[in-house]
Structure formats: C-alpha cells, structure tokens
Design an enzyme around this catalytic site. Structure first.
Site, mmCIF file in Angstrom:
data_model
loop_
_atom_site.group_PDB
_atom_site.id
_atom_site.type_symbol
_atom_site.label_atom_id
_atom_site.label_comp_id
_atom_site.label_asym_id
_atom_site.label_seq_id
_atom_site.Cartn_x
_atom_site.Cartn_y
_atom_site.Cartn_z
ATOM 1 N N ARG A 182 0.845 -1.201 0.000
ATOM 2 C CA ARG A 182 0.000 0.000 0.000
ATOM 3 C C ARG A 182 0.878 1.249 0.000
ATOM 4 O O ARG A 182 0.568 2.230 -0.683
ATOM 5 C CB ARG A 182 -0.940 -0.008 1.207
ATOM 6 C CG ARG A 182 -2.020 -1.069 1.128
ATOM 7 C CD ARG A 182 -2.963 -0.973 2.323
ATOM 8 N NE ARG A 182 -3.831 0.203 2.251
ATOM 9 C CZ ARG A 182 -4.612 0.602 3.251
ATOM 10 N NH1 ARG A 182 -4.627 -0.058 4.395
ATOM 11 N NH2 ARG A 182 -5.364 1.674 3.104
ATOM 12 N N CYS A 242 -1.224 5.617 9.220
ATOM 13 C CA CYS A 242 -1.506 4.347 8.555
ATOM 14 C C CYS A 242 -2.674 4.585 7.605
ATOM 15 O O CYS A 242 -2.714 5.617 6.946
ATOM 16 C CB CYS A 242 -1.812 3.251 9.587
ATOM 17 S SG CYS A 242 -3.194 3.659 10.680
#
Length: 289
Positions: A182, A242
């Site tokens: 990611r 995150c």
C-alpha cells in the site's frame, strides 16, 4: 508506566483481584477488529479472557460524525468518557487491552486511554494468542461490568493534523505503518488513491512483532527504526500514520518501547487521499523492512 504485560502477569493480577489480594483493580478490554472483519463481537463471545469487556472499535474508538477527518476520527472527550464508563473503568484502575491481531487493533484503545489521561494502560504482549499458549482459561458470552467513573481529559499523547504531517518529513521522520504494498502504491483496497505522503518512510506495524505476535525487544526496535532515520539523540520529531489511525497507534507504542516519543496522525491516508490538493507519492523511500 509499563507498556506491556505478559499473560502470566495478567493472570496473577486477575487471580489476586478475585481472591481479594489486589491493591488495584485491573480492567481487561477486548478490541477484536480488522479491516476484513470490523465487528469482532462473535469472536469475542466465542472465547475471551475472563471478565474482559468487548470494545467496539468503530463505535467507541472513533467518531463517524466528524467530516473530512478520515475513516476513524478520534472520538470526543464526552463520547470516550461514556465508553470508558461502560467498560467499567474507574479512576486509578490498571487497564489491559488485547485483541487477536498482535495488538494492532488494541493499540488504538491503548493510545486513546493514554491520551485521555489514564495513567496505567498496558497491552497484553502476544495478545490473545499468548493467553491461549499459556494454557489460561477463556470464558464465553458477554461481560457486564458495573459502570465506571473515569473521565476523559485528552492531551496525554501528541497528535498532529494534516498540515503538520505534510511538513514533518522536512524536519523529522514521518512513518507509514501500512503494508509495504500500500505504501508503494501497488494496491489500495479501501482508500480513493494509492501511494503515500511524500517523504514518509515505510515501517509496517507487523514488522515490530516476532513470529509469535509479541513485540520485539527494545534494542531490536531501536535498530529497526534507526534504519529509517529515527535517532532519538537528534531530537527530530517523529510521527506515524496508517490507513485510518488504527495500526499507527501500534507504531507509536513500538516507538515508545524503543524509547522514542512519537505523535499520531489520526486522519492518516484515509484523510490525505480524499483531499485532491494533497500529492501522492509512489515507489520506495528508505524502509524499515
């Protein structure tokens, strides 16, 4: 205060409380949650540490009425006070949080409780797997504690917003706690754009755990974070983000074990990627793994 507690230490505290030998109360919170299975109620009811109270991460550790602040904005003080009291938390209690994900979801509760001013909050090292491995008992169903009296007073932990996150790589270290795929922008399963905040460095939260789901030793964590430029002696600020501020709290906890005070960017990539004025970087920069 310690950040971690072992399964045997927790079992001893609960036994002392049950037999009237404890000096302080210990409240256990079960924070079962993941992106794939956000509602952990069924898993909790199927087996949890005796007396542990289920915590709804989406409903109690976030404020979904907040607009433009990401998928898991921080709850208000009033809402978090209500949640703590439902869990039975009283002033002066020791609170232990756990999950079945190596504390990667429970860390959100650890961080918020510390932010709210609860002095003694610990994560069960190794989480529920460690409790099971120690041969300790589980109970089923729901726990219904007497209401607590704790009151949230936010300010116990450092927090940064989107503008501070943008500026931080120029004067400190901004860590991205998501999976490296990611971070690189190779996949993005939930947010509108792939990539990472420019200048952020990859340090996936799972890399702070050993094969059993326990945190690495402090020295190993210091070496891990030093690889991405976190040098406590430099005095440079450090922060973590995150996807939506959940596993970033795990990174803040790992940094604390390593002796580094770090801020949390709660909006994280879910806020950043929804703001089309913010650039998205892809590929690699210095990584902790």
């Amino acid at each position: 205060m310690p950040i971690l507690i072992t399964a045997d230490e927790l079992a001893a505290r609960l036994d002392a409380e049950r037999t009237g030998r404890a000096d302080t109360r210990t409240v256990v919170l079960d924070v079962r949650w993941s992106l794939a299975q956000p509602d952990g109620t069924d898993a909790y009811r199927a087996g949890h540490i005796p007396g542990a109270v289920y915590v709804d991460l989406d409903g109690e550790l976030a404020d979904h009425d907040a607009v433009g602040e990401g998928r898991h904005p921080l709850p208000t003080e009033a809402a978090f006070t209500r949640a703590m009291r439902r869990w039975g938390v009283r002033d002066g209690d020791t609170v232990v949080v756990t999950d079945d994900l190596g504390n990667q979801s429970a860390a959100r509760a650890w961080w918020l409780l510390r932010h709210a001013g609860v002095a003694d909050v610990r994560m069960l090292d190794g989480a529920l797997a460690a409790w099971r491995a120690a041969g300790l008992p589980l109970e089923t169903g729901d726990a219904s504690p007497e209401p607590g009296d704790a009151t949230a007073h936010f300010g116990g932990m450092p927090v940064i917003g989107i503008d501070e996150a943008a500026a931080l790589p120029g004067r400190g270290v901004l860590l991205d706690a998501r999976a490296v795929e990611r971070y690189r922008g190779e996949v993005e399963p939930i947010d509108p754009r792939a990539g990472h905040i420019p200048g952020a460095r990859s340090a996936p939260s799972g890399g702070s755990l050993d094969a059993s789901g326990r945190f690495l030793a402090a020295e190993a964590l210091r070496e891990r974070f030093a690889a991405v430029g976190v040098v406590p002696e430099s005095g440079a600020p450090v922060a973590a983000y995150c996807g939506s501020g959940v596993t970033a709290a795990h990174a803040v906890a790992a940094l604390a074990i390593a002796g580094v005070d770090a801020a949390l960017y709660p909006g994280s990539w879910s806020q950043w990627s929804n703001d089309e004025t913010r650039p998205a970087a892809t590929g690699d920069e210095p990584s902790a793994d």
